[in-house]
Design a protein around this motif. Structure first.
Motif, PDB file in Angstrom:
ATOM      1  N   GLU A 236       0.791  -1.255   0.100  1.00  0.00           N
ATOM      2  CA  GLU A 236       0.054   0.137   0.015  1.00  0.00           C
ATOM      3  C   GLU A 236       0.777   1.213  -0.082  1.00  0.00           C
ATOM      4  OE1 GLU A 236      -0.403  -2.437   1.989  1.00  0.00           O
ATOM      5  OE2 GLU A 236      -2.644  -3.340   1.811  1.00  0.00           O
ATOM      6  N   GLN A 237       2.052   1.185   0.748  1.00  0.00           N
ATOM      7  CA  GLN A 237       2.947   2.402   0.697  1.00  0.00           C
ATOM      8  C   GLN A 237       4.141   2.361  -0.300  1.00  0.00           C
ATOM      9  OE1 GLN A 237       2.248   0.416   3.521  1.00  0.00           O
ATOM     10  NE2 GLN A 237       0.521   1.838   4.175  1.00  0.00           N
TER      11      GLN A 237
ATOM     12  N   PRO B  47      10.937   3.858   0.174  1.00  0.00           N
ATOM     13  CA  PRO B  47       9.764   3.938  -0.784  1.00  0.00           C
ATOM     14  C   PRO B  47      10.313   3.810  -2.132  1.00  0.00           C
ATOM     15  CG  PRO B  47      10.630   6.297  -0.008  1.00  0.00           C
ATOM     16  CD  PRO B  47      11.467   5.279   0.846  1.00  0.00           C
TER      17      PRO B  47
ATOM     18  N   LYS C 270      -4.816   2.858  -0.028  1.00  0.00           N
ATOM     19  CA  LYS C 270      -4.325   2.997   1.309  1.00  0.00           C
ATOM     20  C   LYS C 270      -5.247   2.893   2.141  1.00  0.00           C
ATOM     21  CE  LYS C 270      -0.265   5.792  -0.509  1.00  0.00           C
ATOM     22  NZ  LYS C 270       0.417   6.970  -0.344  1.00  0.00           N
TER      23      LYS C 270
ATOM     24  N   SER D 281       9.898  -1.879   4.758  1.00  0.00           N
ATOM     25  CA  SER D 281      10.075  -1.509   5.872  1.00  0.00           C
ATOM     26  C   SER D 281      10.975  -2.173   6.948  1.00  0.00           C
ATOM     27  CB  SER D 281       8.620  -1.212   6.711  1.00  0.00           C
ATOM     28  OG  SER D 281       8.793  -1.011   7.896  1.00  0.00           O
TER      29      SER D 281
ATOM     30  N   TYR E   3      12.790   3.243   6.262  1.00  0.00           N
ATOM     31  CA  TYR E   3      11.962   3.115   5.242  1.00  0.00           C
ATOM     32  C   TYR E   3      12.547   3.495   3.797  1.00  0.00           C
ATOM     33  CZ  TYR E   3       6.852   3.957   3.974  1.00  0.00           C
ATOM     34  OH  TYR E   3       5.769   3.993   3.508  1.00  0.00           O
TER      35      TYR E   3
END
Length: 393
Positions: free
Chosen positions: A254-255, A280, A312, A259, A278
């Motif tokens: 979703e992101q 992305p 999201k 992580s 993190y």
């Protein structure tokens, strides 16, 4: 070998080898055991863990433990054992290109199904690439088949890094058997015959088994060597010199990000000593799509049973009525390719069936074992299109 009862201490099982019972721990979701001993024994090596209760240990696959076969997540290789054909003979045949037809019935018993745990071993450079957004592609294995290979020394046959102090891997669950091929000589013969100066890593034998002096490991490739979008809950892991498995990162679809899962004590394992929590990533050209109420959406897959609209907010994550993998394809100078990147008027193409002639004619380079890519002017590319394969849900 058999498993009997439970052992004392931190070991939870007792494994019997050649009539001797040893304490053992179940690892890799029950696909393997770490077996301990207080004195030297055949197959045991010194336990490198500081302060270890047992000074010797070895890793064995669950298929070597008769009573551990029930309830396994995947089916082991099956073969007719005769006086003339034992595992030693099968191993020899698996390493002989001309014997592909002889071992084909055995190779067909290693299958990928929806939800099968898959794994691909990585170098430090490749690990950094995945954190930057590389999709899954190329040669890979069922995690079940390599569960007993836990140290960099054992994994050298698959990672191509014989002197590595740590081996990295990406581990995921398969969406569908369609996404994987067996690298046999009749379908991927160009890889089998590729000259040494045009390849990276171990040679491709063409029997469907990895090159190894001791192990029988069935191998797979992503179909057409194309990229697979990363499913939910995919992990980046590390295997240390003492056989410890460390989960470094988990993918959050979703992101669109990795992580961090590891603590600071494992920071030294990362090639650049990065402590970033993190990462992305940009969406790849290959992607999952799905239908919900006759509308098309980008999809998130979490095999074996969860396929939903990419959103999201939880309320908008509707279950999909149909699911497909969309792959951009093209032809360049009569070579079938998939498109892995686009920059301006240039396309980065990956050969779907590489051979020595295509590599020379297209000026392609081997970027990893079995994967060949080249830049092409978009104006020279023909038949550029997006191909959708719809799965059966």
């Amino acid at each position: 070998m058999t498993v009997i009862g439970h052992a004392e201490g931190s070991a939870t099982h007792s494994v019997t080898i050649d009539g001797v019972a040893y304490p053992a721990e179940e690892i890799a979701q029950g696909a393997a055991f770490e077996v301990y001993a207080t004195t030297p024994a055949p197959g045991f090596l010194p336990n490198p863990r500081p302060g270890a209760r047992w000074p010797y240990r070895r890793f064995i696959h669950a298929t070597e433990v008769a009573s551990a076969l029930d309830g396994l997540e995947d089916e082991p290789l099956l073969m007719p054992v005769t006086r003339a054909l034992d595992w030693t003979a099968i191993h020899k045949l698996s390493q002989t290109p001309s014997a592909a037809a002889s071992v084909a019935p055995i190779r067909r018993t290693a299958v990928v199904r929806r939800g099968t745990r898959m794994i691909k071993f990585l170098t430090g450079t490749q690990l950094a690439g995945y954190l930057r957004g590389w999709p899954i592609s190329g040669f890979c294995y069922r995690a079940f088949d390599v569960a007993h290979l836990r140290t960099p020394a054992d994994l050298a046959i698959l990672s191509g890094e014989p002197a590595a102090e740590v081996v990295f891997a990406v581990r995921w669950r398969a969406v569908d058997a369609y996404d994987y091929d067996v690298p046999l000589g009749d379908s991927y013969g160009g890889l089998v015959s590729m000259p040494p100066h045009d390849r990276l890593g171990p040679p491709v034998i063409g029997t469907g088994f990895a090159p190894s002096g001791r192990h029988i490991v069935p191998e797979f490739v992503t179909a057409d060597l194309a990229e697979l979008p990363v499913p939910a809950n995919t992990s980046l892991v590390a295997y240390t010199a003492d056989g410890t498995e460390v989960t470094l990162y988990t993918y959050l679809p979703e992101q669109r990000a990795w992580s961090r899962m590891h603590g600071p004590q494992w920071r030294h394992l990362l090639p650049d000593a990065s402590d970033q929590e993190y990462f992305p990533v940009a969406p790849p050209l290959s992607r999952y799509i799905g239908k919900y109420r006759d509308n098309m959406f980008e999809a998130i897959v979490d095999p074996p049973g969860e396929f939903r609209v990419a959103a999201k907010t939880r309320a908008a994550r509707y279950p999909l009525e149909a699911l497909a993998r969309r792959v951009p394809r093209a032809t360049w100078r009569e070579a079938r390719c998939t498109v892995v990147r686009q920059e301006g008027d240039w396309l980065r193409l990956r050969l779907s069936r590489p051979d020595g002639d295509q590599v020379a004619r297209l000026g392609a380079h081997c970027v990893e074992r079995g994967v060949y890519e080249a830049w092409a002017p978009a104006s020279e590319v023909t038949d550029a299109h997006e191909s959708d394969h719809w799965y059966t849900l």
